[in-house]
Design a protein around this motif. Structure first.
Motif, PDB file in Angstrom:
ATOM      1  N   ASN A  97      -7.165  11.496  -0.212  1.00  0.00           N
ATOM      2  CA  ASN A  97      -7.182  12.080   1.142  1.00  0.00           C
ATOM      3  C   ASN A  97      -8.333  11.542   1.990  1.00  0.00           C
ATOM      4  O   ASN A  97      -8.909  12.257   2.809  1.00  0.00           O
ATOM      5  CB  ASN A  97      -7.219  13.610   1.070  1.00  0.00           C
ATOM      6  N   ILE A  98      -8.622  10.266   1.793  1.00  0.00           N
ATOM      7  CA  ILE A  98      -9.586   9.564   2.641  1.00  0.00           C
ATOM      8  C   ILE A  98      -8.789   8.694   3.599  1.00  0.00           C
ATOM      9  O   ILE A  98      -8.108   7.751   3.183  1.00  0.00           O
ATOM     10  CB  ILE A  98     -10.549   8.704   1.806  1.00  0.00           C
ATOM     11  N   PHE A  99      -8.863   9.019   4.888  1.00  0.00           N
ATOM     12  CA  PHE A  99      -8.074   8.315   5.890  1.00  0.00           C
ATOM     13  C   PHE A  99      -8.994   7.796   6.995  1.00  0.00           C
ATOM     14  O   PHE A  99      -9.823   8.546   7.525  1.00  0.00           O
ATOM     15  CB  PHE A  99      -7.020   9.234   6.509  1.00  0.00           C
ATOM     16  N   ILE A 100      -8.844   6.525   7.350  1.00  0.00           N
ATOM     17  CA  ILE A 100      -9.587   5.990   8.488  1.00  0.00           C
ATOM     18  C   ILE A 100      -9.112   6.721   9.741  1.00  0.00           C
ATOM     19  O   ILE A 100      -7.908   6.815   9.986  1.00  0.00           O
ATOM     20  CB  ILE A 100      -9.354   4.472   8.642  1.00  0.00           C
ATOM     21  N   PRO A 101     -10.027   7.278  10.564  1.00  0.00           N
ATOM     22  CA  PRO A 101      -9.610   8.070  11.733  1.00  0.00           C
ATOM     23  C   PRO A 101      -8.791   7.253  12.719  1.00  0.00           C
ATOM     24  O   PRO A 101      -9.026   6.059  12.914  1.00  0.00           O
ATOM     25  CB  PRO A 101     -10.950   8.501  12.359  1.00  0.00           C
TER      26      PRO A 101
ATOM     27  N   ALA B 259      -6.922  -5.104  -1.023  1.00  0.00           N
ATOM     28  CA  ALA B 259      -6.974  -4.160   0.092  1.00  0.00           C
ATOM     29  C   ALA B 259      -5.899  -3.088  -0.033  1.00  0.00           C
ATOM     30  O   ALA B 259      -6.139  -1.911   0.275  1.00  0.00           O
ATOM     31  CB  ALA B 259      -6.824  -4.914   1.412  1.00  0.00           C
ATOM     32  N   ALA B 260      -4.709  -3.473  -0.490  1.00  0.00           N
ATOM     33  CA  ALA B 260      -3.628  -2.499  -0.646  1.00  0.00           C
ATOM     34  C   ALA B 260      -3.974  -1.449  -1.694  1.00  0.00           C
ATOM     35  O   ALA B 260      -3.711  -0.251  -1.514  1.00  0.00           O
ATOM     36  CB  ALA B 260      -2.326  -3.221  -1.026  1.00  0.00           C
ATOM     37  N   VAL B 261      -4.574  -1.897  -2.798  1.00  0.00           N
ATOM     38  CA  VAL B 261      -4.998  -0.949  -3.841  1.00  0.00           C
ATOM     39  C   VAL B 261      -6.040   0.012  -3.282  1.00  0.00           C
ATOM     40  O   VAL B 261      -5.956   1.231  -3.478  1.00  0.00           O
ATOM     41  CB  VAL B 261      -5.544  -1.717  -5.061  1.00  0.00           C
ATOM     42  N   ASP B 262      -7.029  -0.534  -2.560  1.00  0.00           N
ATOM     43  CA  ASP B 262      -8.066   0.333  -1.973  1.00  0.00           C
ATOM     44  C   ASP B 262      -7.465   1.307  -0.964  1.00  0.00           C
ATOM     45  O   ASP B 262      -7.799   2.503  -0.958  1.00  0.00           O
ATOM     46  CB  ASP B 262      -9.132  -0.520  -1.287  1.00  0.00           C
ATOM     47  N   ALA B 263      -6.579   0.798  -0.093  1.00  0.00           N
ATOM     48  CA  ALA B 263      -5.964   1.656   0.928  1.00  0.00           C
ATOM     49  C   ALA B 263      -5.181   2.787   0.283  1.00  0.00           C
ATOM     50  O   ALA B 263      -5.215   3.935   0.748  1.00  0.00           O
ATOM     51  CB  ALA B 263      -5.055   0.823   1.826  1.00  0.00           C
ATOM     52  N   SER B 264      -4.485   2.461  -0.810  1.00  0.00           N
ATOM     53  CA  SER B 264      -3.703   3.473  -1.520  1.00  0.00           C
ATOM     54  C   SER B 264      -4.606   4.478  -2.228  1.00  0.00           C
ATOM     55  O   SER B 264      -4.398   5.697  -2.120  1.00  0.00           O
ATOM     56  CB  SER B 264      -2.779   2.788  -2.527  1.00  0.00           C
ATOM     57  N   GLU B 265      -5.600   3.975  -2.944  1.00  0.00           N
ATOM     58  CA  GLU B 265      -6.486   4.883  -3.689  1.00  0.00           C
ATOM     59  C   GLU B 265      -7.245   5.816  -2.751  1.00  0.00           C
ATOM     60  O   GLU B 265      -7.441   6.998  -3.066  1.00  0.00           O
ATOM     61  CB  GLU B 265      -7.450   4.071  -4.540  1.00  0.00           C
ATOM     62  N   MET B 266      -7.683   5.293  -1.601  1.00  0.00           N
ATOM     63  CA  MET B 266      -8.350   6.163  -0.621  1.00  0.00           C
ATOM     64  C   MET B 266      -7.396   7.254  -0.140  1.00  0.00           C
ATOM     65  O   MET B 266      -7.766   8.433  -0.070  1.00  0.00           O
ATOM     66  CB  MET B 266      -8.850   5.339   0.565  1.00  0.00           C
ATOM     67  N   ALA B 267      -6.160   6.849   0.187  1.00  0.00           N
ATOM     68  CA  ALA B 267      -5.190   7.823   0.683  1.00  0.00           C
ATOM     69  C   ALA B 267      -4.887   8.883  -0.369  1.00  0.00           C
ATOM     70  O   ALA B 267      -4.747  10.076  -0.049  1.00  0.00           O
ATOM     71  CB  ALA B 267      -3.909   7.105   1.106  1.00  0.00           C
TER      72      ALA B 267
ATOM     73  N   ASN C 229      -2.123   3.251   7.613  1.00  0.00           N
ATOM     74  CA  ASN C 229      -3.210   3.154   8.584  1.00  0.00           C
ATOM     75  C   ASN C 229      -4.480   2.608   7.947  1.00  0.00           C
ATOM     76  O   ASN C 229      -5.201   1.796   8.543  1.00  0.00           O
ATOM     77  CB  ASN C 229      -3.477   4.520   9.222  1.00  0.00           C
ATOM     78  N   ASN C 230      -4.766   3.036   6.722  1.00  0.00           N
ATOM     79  CA  ASN C 230      -5.949   2.513   6.019  1.00  0.00           C
ATOM     80  C   ASN C 230      -5.862   0.997   5.874  1.00  0.00           C
ATOM     81  O   ASN C 230      -6.845   0.273   6.070  1.00  0.00           O
ATOM     82  CB  ASN C 230      -6.069   3.144   4.627  1.00  0.00           C
ATOM     83  N   MET C 231      -4.691   0.512   5.518  1.00  0.00           N
ATOM     84  CA  MET C 231      -4.497  -0.922   5.292  1.00  0.00           C
ATOM     85  C   MET C 231      -4.695  -1.710   6.582  1.00  0.00           C
ATOM     86  O   MET C 231      -5.415  -2.714   6.606  1.00  0.00           O
ATOM     87  CB  MET C 231      -3.095  -1.163   4.727  1.00  0.00           C
ATOM     88  N   VAL C 232      -4.073  -1.256   7.658  1.00  0.00           N
ATOM     89  CA  VAL C 232      -4.212  -1.966   8.932  1.00  0.00           C
ATOM     90  C   VAL C 232      -5.655  -1.926   9.418  1.00  0.00           C
ATOM     91  O   VAL C 232      -6.173  -2.915   9.975  1.00  0.00           O
ATOM     92  CB  VAL C 232      -3.263  -1.370   9.989  1.00  0.00           C
ATOM     93  N   ALA C 233      -6.340  -0.817   9.173  1.00  0.00           N
ATOM     94  CA  ALA C 233      -7.741  -0.707   9.594  1.00  0.00           C
ATOM     95  C   ALA C 233      -8.615  -1.772   8.942  1.00  0.00           C
ATOM     96  O   ALA C 233      -9.591  -2.241   9.533  1.00  0.00           O
ATOM     97  CB  ALA C 233      -8.284   0.684   9.259  1.00  0.00           C
TER      98      ALA C 233
ATOM     99  N   ALA D 255       0.836  -1.210   0.000  1.00  0.00           N
ATOM    100  CA  ALA D 255       0.000   0.000   0.000  1.00  0.00           C
ATOM    101  C   ALA D 255       0.867   1.255   0.000  1.00  0.00           C
ATOM    102  O   ALA D 255       0.616   2.207  -0.750  1.00  0.00           O
ATOM    103  CB  ALA D 255      -0.938  -0.009   1.214  1.00  0.00           C
ATOM    104  N   ALA D 256       1.902   1.248   0.828  1.00  0.00           N
ATOM    105  CA  ALA D 256       2.809   2.404   0.884  1.00  0.00           C
ATOM    106  C   ALA D 256       3.544   2.574  -0.446  1.00  0.00           C
ATOM    107  O   ALA D 256       3.661   3.690  -0.967  1.00  0.00           O
ATOM    108  CB  ALA D 256       3.802   2.231   2.024  1.00  0.00           C
TER     109      ALA D 256
END
Length: 419
Positions: free
Chosen positions: A375-379, A364-372, A336-340, A317-318
């Motif tokens: 600028n979509i970050f799991i709180p 999941a890594a693709v989703d975590a990256s695309e969200m980031a 953080n998105n990935m671990v969430a 993801a990174a």
């Protein structure tokens, strides 16, 4: 901060492996013990921790149709060369398979579970008049003790000495610095990362073109609609080929071939499909490896949670976020998105089914990256997330190492009950 140390860590932790690293590590210890003994082995005793046994029960041995520790050990007695390390069985052929099967049938190999925390392998080889012993601890090729007839040949058993093995030095760094290094390192210092890209893409191609596993990679390939879903198919196909014993090495990451597939293939494939500069792909894969290693030194070499998801998946993801021009905060946010999302994936041993877990990790890594990148970050007040990726990784390790300390026992018990 010492950039040369990071290069040394990468060279230590990003190495070729043939087949699953757990039976490979046992075979490595057997080969070394055989060499020290210097005469025909009449009895071979193997002692291993629960994770080594768990990860060796169902996985294919390269170049054969056989599975498991006992056969890997027998094959190592026939052809194993310790100089090859995790490629110890690469000289396999039909004649050596036949000889190894006869050794298995002779019942001279015993396997015993050792109730020891962390990676542990001890091999005793006995001939008519001699005995040798080799012990591996903490990582797959870290031999800490060698003896012949109780005479010490090598002794690095001091726990304090073991704890400073080079991979642990990455704890001196933070994610910010790992990003800085990936971005600024002299390309000549990290150009060797390209070898891993070539190795892992080659076995992915083999998995898609050959008859390996159950066809999971080909299934994803036929339904792929874009570069991201194609990357998932390639990663699954590579793992499927590897787990079924295909006779091609992969480039591992942090002690695992499957980690190497997740850390490398999605980034390399997406980068190539999007015509991204080759140097940037190498730098992105470098970051993926570094983050994977960073997570693994906190989790431990083997753990109750699937490292392909929570270590290599986090690294991927990174690396993807870096590849696609994400800034520092977005790269850290993708962690953080990935671990969430994927922190609860269990490890129930190495096997063909790992290829599905790898595909889930890539998704999941693709989703975590695309969200980031949007600028979509799991709180960070959610669950085990911390307000920095480093704190998140420490929290994840705490849950795995302390909260789940009995999980592996129960997983192994279920697996053994099926035998």
């Amino acid at each position: 901060m010492d950039d040369k140390l990071l290069v040394d860590i990468l060279k230590n932790q990003v190495v070729p492996a043939l087949g699953c690293t757990e039976p490979g590590a046992v075979a490595y210890a057997v080969a070394r013990s055989k060499e020290i003994l210097g005469s025909e082995v009449k009895q071979l005793n193997i002692y291993a921790d629960k994770n080594i046994i768990k990860n060796s029960m169902s996985v294919g041995i390269p170049g054969t149709n056989e599975h498991g520790i006992i056969f890997a050990a027998a094959l190592a007695l026939v052809i194993g060369k310790s100089e090859y390390k995790l490629e110890v069985l690469k000289d396999v052929n039909n004649d050596s398979i036949d000889k190894a099967l006869k050794i298995v049938d002779s019942d001279i190999i015993s396997l015993q579970l050792e109730n020891i925390q962390g990676l542990f392998i001890k091999v005793e080889a006995l001939s008519e008049n001699n005995k040798s012993c080799v012990t591996i601890r903490h990582s797959h090729t870290n031999i800490i003790n060698e003896t012949k007839n109780d005479e010490i040949i090598l002794d690095n058993t001091d726990d304090a000495a073991s704890s400073v093995e080079i991979k642990y030095e990455i704890k001196k760094y933070n994610i910010d610095y790992l990003i800085k290094f990936a971005n600024e390192a002299h390309i000549e210092d990290i150009e060797f990362i390209k070898n891993g890209i070539d190795l892992n893409m080659r076995i992915a191609d083999a998995g898609l073109s050959g008859q390996t596993g159950v066809g999971l990679g080909k299934y994803f390939y036929t339904s792929a609609k874009d570069a991201f879903s194609m990357a998932k198919a390639y990663t699954a196909a590579a793992s499927e080929a590897r787990m079924s014993g295909y006779l091609l090495p992969v480039m591992s990451s942090a002690g695992s071939g499957n980690h190497g597939l997740v850390a490398i293939i999605p980034i390399a494939f997406i980068g190539q499909e999007k015509n991204i500069d080759a140097e940037r792909i190498i730098r992105a894969v470098t970051l993926s490896h570094l983050v994977t290693i960073f997570v693994k030194v906190h989790l431990g070499s083997l753990s109750p949670v699937c490292g392909c998801g929570v270590a290599a998946g986090v690294g991927c993801a990174a690396g993807l976020t870096y590849l696609l021009n994400g800034n520092k905060e977005q790269i850290k946010g993708s962690i953080n998105n990935m671990v969430a999302g994927i922190s609860g994936m269990l490890c129930d041993g190495a096997k063909l089914g790992c290829s599905y877990k790898l595909s889930i990790s890539v998704d999941a890594a693709v989703d975590a990256s695309e969200m980031a990148l949007k600028n979509i970050f799991i709180p960070d007040d959610n669950g085990i997330l911390g307000d920095t990726p480093e704190k998140t990784i420490v929290n994840l390790a705490h849950v795995s190492n302390i909260g789940m300390k009995n999980t592996d026992d129960e997983i192994l018990r279920v697996m053994m009950d099926k035998c």
